[in-house]
Design a protein around this motif. Structure first.
Motif, PDB file in Angstrom:
ATOM      1  N   GLN A 298      -0.266  -8.863   1.857  1.00 22.15           N
ATOM      2  CA  GLN A 298      -0.245  -7.398   1.811  1.00 22.15           C
ATOM      3  C   GLN A 298       0.885  -6.879   2.693  1.00 22.15           C
ATOM      4  O   GLN A 298       1.113  -7.408   3.776  1.00 22.15           O
TER       5      GLN A 298
ATOM      6  N   ARG B  40      -6.790   1.311  -4.813  1.00 24.06           N
ATOM      7  CA  ARG B  40      -7.877   0.936  -3.899  1.00 24.06           C
ATOM      8  C   ARG B  40      -8.801   2.140  -3.750  1.00 24.06           C
ATOM      9  O   ARG B  40      -8.379   3.182  -3.249  1.00 24.06           O
TER      10      ARG B  40
ATOM     11  N   GLY C 103      -8.799  -8.646   4.572  1.00 24.91           N
ATOM     12  CA  GLY C 103      -8.603  -7.435   5.385  1.00 24.91           C
ATOM     13  C   GLY C 103      -8.809  -7.766   6.857  1.00 24.91           C
ATOM     14  O   GLY C 103      -9.894  -7.581   7.409  1.00 24.91           O
ATOM     15  N   ALA C 104      -7.742  -8.233   7.494  1.00 28.80           N
ATOM     16  CA  ALA C 104      -7.873  -8.746   8.866  1.00 28.80           C
ATOM     17  C   ALA C 104      -8.217  -7.656   9.866  1.00 28.80           C
ATOM     18  O   ALA C 104      -8.971  -7.897  10.819  1.00 28.80           O
ATOM     19  N   ASP C 105      -7.704  -6.449   9.659  1.00 30.15           N
ATOM     20  CA  ASP C 105      -7.938  -5.410  10.670  1.00 30.15           C
ATOM     21  C   ASP C 105      -9.405  -5.008  10.713  1.00 30.15           C
ATOM     22  O   ASP C 105     -10.005  -4.897  11.784  1.00 30.15           O
ATOM     23  N   ASP C 106      -9.988  -4.805   9.549  1.00 28.09           N
ATOM     24  CA  ASP C 106     -11.414  -4.476   9.546  1.00 28.09           C
ATOM     25  C   ASP C 106     -12.248  -5.649  10.032  1.00 28.09           C
ATOM     26  O   ASP C 106     -13.238  -5.463  10.741  1.00 28.09           O
TER      27      ASP C 106
ATOM     28  N   TYR D  60       0.837  -1.199   0.000  1.00 29.28           N
ATOM     29  CA  TYR D  60       0.000   0.000   0.000  1.00 29.28           C
ATOM     30  C   TYR D  60       0.871   1.249   0.000  1.00 29.28           C
ATOM     31  O   TYR D  60       1.835   1.357   0.777  1.00 29.28           O
TER      32      TYR D  60
ATOM     33  N   GLU E 238     -13.432  -8.416   4.219  1.00 29.56           N
ATOM     34  CA  GLU E 238     -13.101  -7.844   5.537  1.00 29.56           C
ATOM     35  C   GLU E 238     -14.329  -7.559   6.382  1.00 29.56           C
ATOM     36  O   GLU E 238     -14.236  -6.869   7.397  1.00 29.56           O
TER      37      GLU E 238
ATOM     38  N   ILE F  17       2.967  -3.074   4.136  1.00 31.39           N
ATOM     39  CA  ILE F  17       2.756  -1.633   4.321  1.00 31.39           C
ATOM     40  C   ILE F  17       4.059  -0.848   4.341  1.00 31.39           C
ATOM     41  O   ILE F  17       4.027   0.377   4.417  1.00 31.39           O
ATOM     42  N   HIS F  18       5.183  -1.553   4.281  1.00 30.63           N
ATOM     43  CA  HIS F  18       6.469  -0.851   4.418  1.00 30.63           C
ATOM     44  C   HIS F  18       7.496  -1.561   3.538  1.00 30.63           C
ATOM     45  O   HIS F  18       7.480  -2.798   3.441  1.00 30.63           O
TER      46      HIS F  18
ATOM     47  N   ARG G 254       6.374  11.091  -2.409  1.00 30.32           N
ATOM     48  CA  ARG G 254       7.673  10.567  -1.966  1.00 30.32           C
ATOM     49  C   ARG G 254       7.624   9.041  -1.851  1.00 30.32           C
ATOM     50  O   ARG G 254       8.506   8.333  -2.337  1.00 30.32           O
ATOM     51  N   LYS G 255       6.559   8.539  -1.229  1.00 27.76           N
ATOM     52  CA  LYS G 255       6.434   7.082  -1.090  1.00 27.76           C
ATOM     53  C   LYS G 255       6.214   6.420  -2.455  1.00 27.76           C
ATOM     54  O   LYS G 255       6.739   5.342  -2.732  1.00 27.76           O
TER      55      LYS G 255
HETATM   56  C1  LIG Z   1       3.868   2.527   8.557  1.00 26.73           C
HETATM   57  C2  LIG Z   1       4.340   3.864   8.066  1.00 26.73           C
HETATM   58  C3  LIG Z   1       3.423   4.968   8.579  1.00 26.73           C
HETATM   59  C4  LIG Z   1       5.762   4.100   8.593  1.00 26.73           C
HETATM   60  O1  LIG Z   1       6.201   5.309   8.019  1.00 26.73           O
HETATM   61  P1  LIG Z   1       7.627   5.894   8.283  1.00 26.73           P
HETATM   62  O2  LIG Z   1       7.726   7.152   7.518  1.00 26.73           O
HETATM   63  O3  LIG Z   1       7.896   5.950   9.753  1.00 26.73           O
HETATM   64  O4  LIG Z   1       8.592   4.808   7.664  1.00 26.73           O
HETATM   65  P2  LIG Z   1      10.151   4.883   7.476  1.00 26.73           P
HETATM   66  O5  LIG Z   1      10.725   3.642   8.058  1.00 26.73           O
HETATM   67  O6  LIG Z   1      10.741   6.164   7.984  1.00 26.73           O
HETATM   68  O7  LIG Z   1      10.300   4.848   5.886  1.00 26.73           O
HETATM   69  C5  LIG Z   1      11.529   4.512   5.279  1.00 26.73           C
HETATM   70  C6  LIG Z   1      11.454   4.837   3.829  1.00 26.73           C
HETATM   71  O8  LIG Z   1      10.454   4.035   3.209  1.00 26.73           O
HETATM   72  C7  LIG Z   1       9.461   4.847   2.629  1.00 26.73           C
HETATM   73  N1  LIG Z   1       8.164   4.219   2.847  1.00 26.73           N
HETATM   74  C8  LIG Z   1       7.583   3.884   4.017  1.00 26.73           C
HETATM   75  N2  LIG Z   1       6.406   3.296   3.803  1.00 26.73           N
HETATM   76  C9  LIG Z   1       6.232   3.246   2.467  1.00 26.73           C
HETATM   77  C10 LIG Z   1       5.215   2.748   1.637  1.00 26.73           C
HETATM   78  N3  LIG Z   1       4.105   2.190   2.155  1.00 26.73           N
HETATM   79  N4  LIG Z   1       5.372   2.830   0.305  1.00 26.73           N
HETATM   80  C11 LIG Z   1       6.478   3.391  -0.231  1.00 26.73           C
HETATM   81  N5  LIG Z   1       7.483   3.892   0.507  1.00 26.73           N
HETATM   82  C12 LIG Z   1       7.358   3.817   1.841  1.00 26.73           C
HETATM   83  C13 LIG Z   1       9.553   6.187   3.356  1.00 26.73           C
HETATM   84  O9  LIG Z   1       9.026   7.210   2.551  1.00 26.73           O
HETATM   85  C14 LIG Z   1      11.042   6.271   3.551  1.00 26.73           C
HETATM   86  O10 LIG Z   1      11.633   6.607   2.309  1.00 26.73           O
HETATM   87  P3  LIG Z   1      12.689   7.797   2.212  1.00 26.73           P
HETATM   88  O11 LIG Z   1      13.892   7.288   2.948  1.00 26.73           O
HETATM   89  O12 LIG Z   1      12.904   7.984   0.743  1.00 26.73           O
HETATM   90  O13 LIG Z   1      12.062   8.968   2.899  1.00 26.73           O
HETATM   91  C15 LIG Z   1       4.418   3.903   6.525  1.00 26.73           C
HETATM   92  O14 LIG Z   1       5.251   2.841   6.148  1.00 26.73           O
HETATM   93  C16 LIG Z   1       3.105   3.862   5.829  1.00 26.73           C
HETATM   94  O15 LIG Z   1       2.423   4.883   5.723  1.00 26.73           O
HETATM   95  N6  LIG Z   1       2.722   2.698   5.273  1.00 26.73           N
HETATM   96  C17 LIG Z   1       1.451   2.538   4.579  1.00 26.73           C
HETATM   97  C18 LIG Z   1       0.317   2.400   5.589  1.00 26.73           C
HETATM   98  C19 LIG Z   1      -0.974   2.142   4.884  1.00 26.73           C
HETATM   99  O16 LIG Z   1      -1.134   2.402   3.722  1.00 26.73           O
HETATM  100  N7  LIG Z   1      -1.976   1.600   5.600  1.00 26.73           N
HETATM  101  C20 LIG Z   1      -3.245   1.246   4.990  1.00 26.73           C
HETATM  102  C21 LIG Z   1      -3.190  -0.090   4.311  1.00 26.73           C
HETATM  103  S1  LIG Z   1      -3.467  -1.447   5.419  1.00 26.73           S
HETATM  104  C22 LIG Z   1      -5.171  -1.444   5.631  1.00 26.73           C
HETATM  105  O17 LIG Z   1      -5.867  -0.622   5.123  1.00 26.73           O
HETATM  106  C23 LIG Z   1      -5.783  -2.508   6.494  1.00 26.73           C
HETATM  107  C24 LIG Z   1      -6.626  -3.504   5.714  1.00 26.73           C
HETATM  108  C25 LIG Z   1      -5.779  -4.339   4.797  1.00 26.73           C
HETATM  109  O18 LIG Z   1      -7.608  -2.848   4.938  1.00 26.73           O
HETATM  110  C26 LIG Z   1      -7.336  -4.361   6.755  1.00 26.73           C
HETATM  111  O19 LIG Z   1      -6.689  -5.283   7.291  1.00 26.73           O
HETATM  112  O20 LIG Z   1      -8.533  -4.116   7.030  1.00 26.73           O
END
Ligand SMILES: CC(C)(COP(=O)(O)OP(=O)(O)OC[C@H]1O[C@@H](n2cnc3c(N)ncnc32)[C@H](O)[C@@H]1OP(=O)(O)O)[C@@H](O)C(=O)NCCC(=O)NCCSC(=O)C[C@](C)(O)C(=O)O
Ligand SMILES: [Mg+2]
Length: 325
Positions: free
Chosen positions: A251, A93, A184-187, A36, A157, A253-254, A43-44
């Motif tokens: 799935q 999505r 979708g385990a969380d939902d 995701y 989910e 997330i990181h 940036r991501k």
């Molecule tokens: C967990 C978080 C907040 C930690 O965010 P952070 O900024 O603290 O992470 P970081 O370790 O500092 O990131 C390192 C590097 O990776 C990049 N990065 C980090 N994450 C991503 C990513 N996803 N995609 C692409 N790049 C990513 C980030 O930009 C950075 O790059 P940089 O060095 O160039 O600055 C962050 O990783 C994040 O926002 N992840 C996505 C969360 C998300 O989309 N959640 C919703 C989906 S799950 C869901 O909906 C539930 C489900 C299925 O529906 C249900 O079970 O019901």
């Protein structure tokens, strides 16, 4: 990889049942990890483009706060236009039917000339929700410009979706190609009032239910998110468990989760060697008129050949997708 042995999961639906008319629907595209990426976050998204991963999901739903929804749905077509995501499958999505946001998502995302490879539909409760979405997309989208059906992934989910899975997995359309069920385990946990435990035993029935329906209808089955993204040991344990249960992917997330998950859903060198040797031995024994025989101390018959074929199909698909990138 520790703990994997040669007990091979049924990696894909291809050979697991006699219902070949459904199994021919199974996608050859590997989707071992799908990650995701919030749709507003350039940036991501730029980072995701540089990573080796089978699929990404540009998100308009729960990874995006309500005050960022418009930004995400406007940004995603621009991202698709200017970013080379290589051979990755690019999913979007959208928001679910009950939010009242889907119409705006579809108008913005599907009216564009830069269409994704597929769409994920969250919180689907019944086949009526899928039909509703497909009608909306056909009326408002630019789908006629596609020379292939739009790939669909349905997120399972809600409790009612679990009960309606047989009907949901039977969905067919000329314009949309349902290829994956995504758990979708969380939902789901929130809806049934359960709490997540370390070994996820409270989700075992639901995970198996999703796999069963996906495989019966030749679909890919994509396992739950592992939320504790810094715990790579726990992630590996759950990913290997999911692969052994019959999921075809997971799935994430990181970026730090990708390699472990993709490796967990790929056959090991030992498994590939076993599958090749077993196929040859099986053929030899067939020539001798033996349906069952002993191979490396184990009784082998046709179901084991089918498991070996699953491994060889997956490795061909993975190699094929990498050479085409
Ligand atoms: C967990 C978080 C907040 C930690 O965010 P952070 O900024 O603290 O992470 P970081 O370790 O500092 O990131 C390192 C590097 O990776 C990049 N990065 C980090 N994450 C991503 C990513 N996803 N995609 C692409 N790049 C990513 C980030 O930009 C950075 O790059 P940089 O060095 O160039 O600055 C962050 O990783 C994040 O926002 N992840 C996505 C969360 C998300 O989309 N959640 C919703 C989906 S799950 C869901 O909906 C539930 C489900 C299925 O529906 C249900 O079970 O019901
Ligand atoms: Mg969800």
């Amino acid at each position: 990889m520790p703990g994997r042995g040669l007990q091979v999961a049924c990696w894909r639906g291809f050979h697991c049942s006699h219902t070949m008319k459904y199994h021919q629907r199974a996608a050859a595209t590997p989707r071992r990890a799908i990650m995701y990426v919030p749709g507003y976050d350039d940036r991501k998204a730029n980072k995701a483009a540089t990573l080796t991963i089978d699929s990404i999901v540009l998100d308009c739903e729960d990874g995006v706060a309500i005050n960022k929804k418009e930004e995400a749905r406007v940004n995603i077509p621009k991202l698709l236009a200017r970013t080379d995501f290589g051979s990755k499958d690019r999913f979007i999505r959208v928001n679910s039917r009950d939010t009242g946001l889907t119409e705006d998502d579809v108008s913005s995302i599907l009216a564009s000339n830069n269409l994704p490879d597929g769409l994920l539909l969250p919180k689907v409760n019944s086949v009526d929700d899928i039909n509703w979405f497909c009608d909306l997309a056909a009326r408002n989208g630019n789908l006629k410009s596609l020379n292939r059906p739009m790939i669909l992934g349905v997120m399972v989910e809600t409790a009612i979706a679990m009960l309606n899975l047989k009907e949901i997995t039977s969905f067919k359309s000329n314009t949309f190609d349902l290829q994956c069920l995504i758990f979708g385990a969380d939902d789901f946990l929130a809806e049934i009032g359960a709490s997540k435990t370390e070994n996820a035993m409270e989700l075992m029935y639901a995970r198996q239910h999703v796999i069963l329906h996906a495989k019966a209808f030749g679909l890919q089955a994509i396992d739950m998110v592992y939320n504790n993204y810094k715990d790579l040991i726990g992630l590996q344990r759950q990913a290997i468990e999911g692969a052994k249960m019959g999921f075809t992917g997971k799935q994430v997330i990181h970026p730090g989760q990708i390699d472990i998950v993709q490796e967990s859903f790929s056959p090991s060198k030992e498994q590939i060697e076993w599958a090749k040797a077993l196929s040859i031995a099986f053929e030899d024994h067939q020539q001798q008129g033996k349906g069952a025989f002993i191979f490396r101390g184990q009784m082998i018959d046709k179901p084991l050949l089918l498991q070996a074929n699953n491994i060889l199909s997956l490795i061909n698909n993975v190699n094929g997708s990498h050479t085409s990138s």
